[in-house]
Design a protein around this motif. Structure first.
Motif, PDB file in Angstrom:
ATOM      1  N   THR A 127     -13.668  -1.166 -26.962  1.00  0.00           N
ATOM      2  CA  THR A 127     -14.067   0.339 -26.912  1.00  0.00           C
ATOM      3  C   THR A 127     -12.679   1.079 -26.794  1.00  0.00           C
ATOM      4  O   THR A 127     -12.723   2.304 -27.364  1.00  0.00           O
ATOM      5  N   ARG A 128     -11.431   0.322 -26.265  1.00  0.00           N
ATOM      6  CA  ARG A 128     -10.388   1.110 -26.485  1.00  0.00           C
ATOM      7  C   ARG A 128      -9.927   1.384 -28.025  1.00  0.00           C
ATOM      8  O   ARG A 128      -9.647   2.343 -28.402  1.00  0.00           O
ATOM      9  N   ALA A 129     -10.332   0.302 -28.749  1.00  0.00           N
ATOM     10  CA  ALA A 129     -10.128   0.252 -30.202  1.00  0.00           C
ATOM     11  C   ALA A 129     -10.907   1.463 -31.073  1.00  0.00           C
ATOM     12  O   ALA A 129     -10.365   2.151 -31.816  1.00  0.00           O
ATOM     13  N   ILE A 130     -12.116   1.484 -30.499  1.00  0.00           N
ATOM     14  CA  ILE A 130     -13.114   2.580 -31.038  1.00  0.00           C
ATOM     15  C   ILE A 130     -12.425   3.959 -30.947  1.00  0.00           C
ATOM     16  O   ILE A 130     -12.403   4.984 -31.486  1.00  0.00           O
ATOM     17  N   ARG A 132      -9.316   4.735 -30.161  1.00  0.00           N
ATOM     18  CA  ARG A 132      -8.281   4.905 -31.102  1.00  0.00           C
ATOM     19  C   ARG A 132      -8.414   5.404 -32.519  1.00  0.00           C
ATOM     20  O   ARG A 132      -7.686   6.324 -32.988  1.00  0.00           O
ATOM     21  N   LYS A 133      -9.649   5.001 -32.872  1.00  0.00           N
ATOM     22  CA  LYS A 133      -9.862   5.328 -34.172  1.00  0.00           C
ATOM     23  C   LYS A 133     -10.539   6.738 -34.204  1.00  0.00           C
ATOM     24  O   LYS A 133     -10.186   7.747 -35.001  1.00  0.00           O
ATOM     25  N   ILE A 134     -10.973   7.355 -33.028  1.00  0.00           N
ATOM     26  CA  ILE A 134     -11.569   8.523 -32.818  1.00  0.00           C
ATOM     27  C   ILE A 134     -10.257   9.531 -32.845  1.00  0.00           C
ATOM     28  O   ILE A 134     -10.412  10.428 -33.446  1.00  0.00           O
ATOM     29  N   GLU A 135      -9.370   9.135 -32.111  1.00  0.00           N
ATOM     30  CA  GLU A 135      -8.048   9.996 -31.907  1.00  0.00           C
ATOM     31  C   GLU A 135      -7.290  10.161 -33.144  1.00  0.00           C
ATOM     32  O   GLU A 135      -7.115  11.255 -33.492  1.00  0.00           O
ATOM     33  N   LEU A 136      -7.274   9.156 -33.970  1.00  0.00           N
ATOM     34  CA  LEU A 136      -6.712   9.322 -35.242  1.00  0.00           C
ATOM     35  C   LEU A 136      -7.238  10.140 -36.121  1.00  0.00           C
ATOM     36  O   LEU A 136      -6.758  10.935 -37.149  1.00  0.00           O
ATOM     37  N   ALA A 137      -8.736   9.923 -36.261  1.00  0.00           N
ATOM     38  CA  ALA A 137      -9.535  10.809 -37.232  1.00  0.00           C
ATOM     39  C   ALA A 137      -9.468  12.416 -36.668  1.00  0.00           C
ATOM     40  O   ALA A 137     -10.115  13.059 -37.730  1.00  0.00           O
ATOM     41  N   ASP A 154     -29.465  -0.097 -29.406  1.00  0.00           N
ATOM     42  CA  ASP A 154     -29.471  -1.231 -29.925  1.00  0.00           C
ATOM     43  C   ASP A 154     -28.297  -2.163 -29.729  1.00  0.00           C
ATOM     44  O   ASP A 154     -27.227  -1.589 -29.197  1.00  0.00           O
ATOM     45  N   TYR A 155     -28.328  -3.360 -29.533  1.00  0.00           N
ATOM     46  CA  TYR A 155     -27.499  -4.385 -29.139  1.00  0.00           C
ATOM     47  C   TYR A 155     -25.954  -3.987 -29.439  1.00  0.00           C
ATOM     48  O   TYR A 155     -24.963  -3.930 -28.899  1.00  0.00           O
ATOM     49  N   GLU A 156     -26.060  -4.021 -31.005  1.00  0.00           N
ATOM     50  CA  GLU A 156     -24.592  -3.915 -31.592  1.00  0.00           C
ATOM     51  C   GLU A 156     -24.209  -2.554 -31.231  1.00  0.00           C
ATOM     52  O   GLU A 156     -22.764  -2.350 -31.827  1.00  0.00           O
ATOM     53  N   GLY A 157     -24.856  -1.415 -30.814  1.00  0.00           N
ATOM     54  CA  GLY A 157     -23.984  -0.108 -30.597  1.00  0.00           C
ATOM     55  C   GLY A 157     -23.846  -0.003 -29.225  1.00  0.00           C
ATOM     56  O   GLY A 157     -23.096   1.119 -28.987  1.00  0.00           O
ATOM     57  N   LEU A 158     -23.803  -0.978 -28.627  1.00  0.00           N
ATOM     58  CA  LEU A 158     -23.608  -0.793 -27.036  1.00  0.00           C
ATOM     59  C   LEU A 158     -22.099  -0.343 -26.671  1.00  0.00           C
ATOM     60  O   LEU A 158     -21.678   0.499 -25.833  1.00  0.00           O
ATOM     61  N   SER A 159     -21.112  -1.189 -27.408  1.00  0.00           N
ATOM     62  CA  SER A 159     -19.593  -0.817 -27.419  1.00  0.00           C
ATOM     63  C   SER A 159     -19.569   0.606 -27.782  1.00  0.00           C
ATOM     64  O   SER A 159     -18.454   0.980 -26.995  1.00  0.00           O
ATOM     65  N   PHE A 160     -20.087   1.202 -28.641  1.00  0.00           N
ATOM     66  CA  PHE A 160     -19.636   2.485 -29.176  1.00  0.00           C
ATOM     67  C   PHE A 160     -20.342   3.469 -28.081  1.00  0.00           C
ATOM     68  O   PHE A 160     -19.658   4.587 -27.657  1.00  0.00           O
ATOM     69  N   ARG A 165     -18.698   7.414 -23.868  1.00  0.00           N
ATOM     70  CA  ARG A 165     -18.936   7.632 -22.385  1.00  0.00           C
ATOM     71  C   ARG A 165     -17.541   7.443 -21.970  1.00  0.00           C
ATOM     72  O   ARG A 165     -16.993   8.796 -21.103  1.00  0.00           O
ATOM     73  N   GLU A 166     -16.495   6.610 -22.200  1.00  0.00           N
ATOM     74  CA  GLU A 166     -15.209   6.658 -21.552  1.00  0.00           C
ATOM     75  C   GLU A 166     -14.328   7.695 -21.933  1.00  0.00           C
ATOM     76  O   GLU A 166     -13.765   8.394 -21.497  1.00  0.00           O
ATOM     77  N   PHE A 167     -14.594   7.984 -23.248  1.00  0.00           N
ATOM     78  CA  PHE A 167     -13.791   9.103 -23.965  1.00  0.00           C
ATOM     79  C   PHE A 167     -14.112  10.489 -23.547  1.00  0.00           C
ATOM     80  O   PHE A 167     -13.046  11.068 -23.375  1.00  0.00           O
ATOM     81  N   GLY A 168     -15.490  10.520 -23.331  1.00  0.00           N
ATOM     82  CA  GLY A 168     -15.732  11.965 -22.814  1.00  0.00           C
ATOM     83  C   GLY A 168     -15.111  12.128 -21.188  1.00  0.00           C
ATOM     84  O   GLY A 168     -14.678  13.467 -21.077  1.00  0.00           O
ATOM     85  N   ARG A 169     -14.979  10.810 -20.863  1.00  0.00           N
ATOM     86  CA  ARG A 169     -14.376  10.973 -19.245  1.00  0.00           C
ATOM     87  C   ARG A 169     -12.930  11.320 -19.242  1.00  0.00           C
ATOM     88  O   ARG A 169     -12.337  12.062 -18.476  1.00  0.00           O
ATOM     89  N   ARG A 170     -12.206  10.753 -20.438  1.00  0.00           N
ATOM     90  CA  ARG A 170     -10.825  10.867 -20.548  1.00  0.00           C
ATOM     91  C   ARG A 170     -10.509  12.321 -20.909  1.00  0.00           C
ATOM     92  O   ARG A 170      -9.494  12.546 -20.555  1.00  0.00           O
TER      93      ARG A 170
END
Length: 545
Positions: A127-130, A132-137, A154-160, A165-170
């Motif tokens: 989730t932190r890696a995701i 970081r990609k948002i911050e860079l972009a 979707d199972y594969e999308g839960l981390s995103f 959610r975490e990013f909005g909080r930050r």
């Protein structure tokens, strides 16, 4: 409690979807961006795909649609094409984030000892890696829009979803806006719209800790206000935060629809100004689309994927744009490359052979090029379409068995693999990708269309024209009209004396825009018009390189 981070003045909009995929999240994200651009905001945009692929280069186009290529060579989802067309920007690899690449990078870091023996987990490491990609972009933009592929749950999308959610909080909820796109079906037997799937999708989103600020409700036809009220209640938002979005005959009407809706005050509040968006460009485009047109131009698209138009999405959009600006009605005829005959080619005003890979249907594409040369039918070849034109010309010029290394090994292969591509035929991310310059022959058709001799186009290929056979190729009726600056690679060919026969090794469809059609497509439409008076010199060209 984790402290908020300072991301400058950038605001973030997260677009998610529910009920089913393909509900229109990409168009929604791009349309919201277009409205904010019309308010004077600078935009960046990003697609997060939960697939475990490293990129979209090896995904089946019949299932996923076209592979869109960015200027820096990223092979991406087709939604990035929507972003470029709506926002008139050129995105980069930072706008494409796939789970496979993120996981690969995490594993590489773990193997390199960068985690110092700690347990590597989806939360917090992925989730932190995701994030970081948002911050860079998002660097340097007023607003950054992030779309999540698939549907929430979707199972594969839960981390995103958790990363969002975490990013909005930050960044603080005042700097993060959540848009959820849902679908409400109409049940014909009971003659009613059913909102329960959308309610469940909203419940899923809230269960993951995200309460949407805006809900877009997609329907096949206009739904009653009662559906809007029900969605608002179950989504936990005011009625004005719900926009009912039935199907429209042109996706380019959606930005204006959003600008005229109750969502505009929400967007204004979010970005902190009341500036009215200037939608005149979009109004002009829609007016051009809807203007009365009596002349019909029929373009035959010679292809092998006929059951999914998204496979050739950018090509179709480029053709439509050119037709609007030419003031004609476009009729696209799909010609099956595996069964194509001269009778099929005779039913259209012009032929287009798009890019592709593999031997299936290639002889039909060669036949289309031969027919164009023999009958002076306007022809545009893209990537493989250049190679099939070269093969057709070489066969006419005396090489009866002319072919390509990709399809057959013979002594008459007028198309062969590039030297640095040998041994990479089955590997991803190794083609000649992204922007490359070309030098055009002065006063050639290509140079007249581009109004210059030095141009840049995007590429996606590993085979090239074998210049050892130029004599036979030219004898068959075409000449080279553009090469790489060092002269090693053939970039353009054309047929002198014909109405309009031209092909490029590049993919010009990726740089066409609805308000600025690409000259190669404009030229095809113009030349295919009945009794076209002269070769085209379009006024609307790609932005200067």
């Amino acid at each position: 409690m984790e402290a908020k981070i300072d991301m400058g003045k950038t605001k973030y909009i997260f677009v998610t979807g529910g009920v089913l995929s393909g509900v229109g999240k990409g168009i929604t994200a791009a349309s919201i961006g277009a409205v904010l651009q019309a308010k004077g905001k600078s935009l960046s945009i990003q697609k997060c795909d939960p697939y475990l692929n490293v990129d979209a280069g090896l995904l089946n186009p019949a299932e996923h649609g076209e592979c869109f290529v960015t200027k820096d060579g990223a092979e991406t989802d087709l939604d990035l094409g929507h972003y470029e067309r709506f926002l008139d920007i050129e995105v980069t690899q930072q706008s494409a984030t796939l789970s496979g690449r993120l996981l690969k990078e995490l594993i590489d870091d773990e193997r390199a000892g960068k985690f110092e023996g700690k347990t590597v987990q989806l939360v917090p490491h992925l989730t932190r890696a995701i994030q970081r990609k948002i911050e860079l972009a998002s660097e340097g933009s007023d607003v950054h829009i992030v779309e999540l592929g698939g549907t929430v749950g979707d199972y594969e999308g839960l981390s995103f979803v958790e990363a969002f959610r975490e990013f909005g909080r930050r960044v603080g909820r005042e700097n993060a806006l959540f848009v959820h796109v849902v679908y409400v079906p109409y049940i014909g037997t009971s003659k009613e719209f059913k909102s329960k799937p959308a309610q469940n999708a909203l419940s899923d989103l809230r269960g993951f800790g995200i309460v949407p600020d805006i809900i877009i409700v997609r329907t096949d036809s206009p739904a009653p206000e009662s559906i809007k009220r029900k969605i608002a209640m179950f989504g936990g938002v005011p009625d004005d935060a719900v926009l009912m979005m039935p199907n429209v005959d042109s996706v380019f009407k959606i930005p204006e629809r959003i600008a005229e809706s109750t969502l505009l005050p929400i967007l204004n509040h979010f970005v902190g100004d009341e500036v009215a968006p200037d939608m005149r460009r979009w109004q002009g485009l829609v007016s051009m689309q809807e203007s009365d047109k009596s002349e019909v131009v029929r373009i035959g698209l010679v292809a092998k994927y006929l059951d999914n138009e998204d496979t050739y999405l950018s090509v179709l959009e480029a053709l439509k744009s050119a037709a609007w600006h030419e003031g004609v009605v476009l009729e696209t005829t799909w010609i099956n490359a595996e069964t194509a005959t001269d009778e099929d080619f005779a039913t259209v005003d012009g032929l287009l052979v798009p890019g592709g890979f593999g031997v299936r249907g290639v002889e039909g594409k060669v036949a289309a090029a031969r027919y164009a040369l023999e009958h002076d039918v306007p022809y545009l070849g893209i990537c493989l379409g250049l190679q099939t034109l070269v093969i057709a010309a070489a066969r006419r010029g005396g090489l009866g068995h002319a072919n390509s290394d990709e399809f057959e090994k013979s002594g008459q292969n007028v198309v062969y693999i590039m030297e640095d591509q040998v041994g990479k035929e089955s590997t991803g991310g190794t083609l000649r990708l992204g922007d490359y310059p070309a030098q055009l022959v002065p006063d050639s058709l290509a140079a007249r269309l581009y109004d210059g001799t030095t141009i840049v186009e995007r590429h996606r290929h590993r085979y090239e024209v074998n210049q050892a056979f130029l004599e036979q190729i030219e004898k068959g009726g075409i000449v080279v009209s553009g090469t790489s600056p060092d002269g090693r690679l053939v970039e353009f060919v054309e047929a002198p004396g014909k109405r309009y026969i031209i092909a490029t090794q590049a993919h010009p469809e990726f740089r066409s825009r609805p308000m600025r059609p690409h000259p190669l497509f404009g030229g095809l439409i113009h030349a295919a018009r009945p009794r076209s008076p002269h070769l085209p010199t379009p006024d609307n060209r790609p932005a200067a390189n």
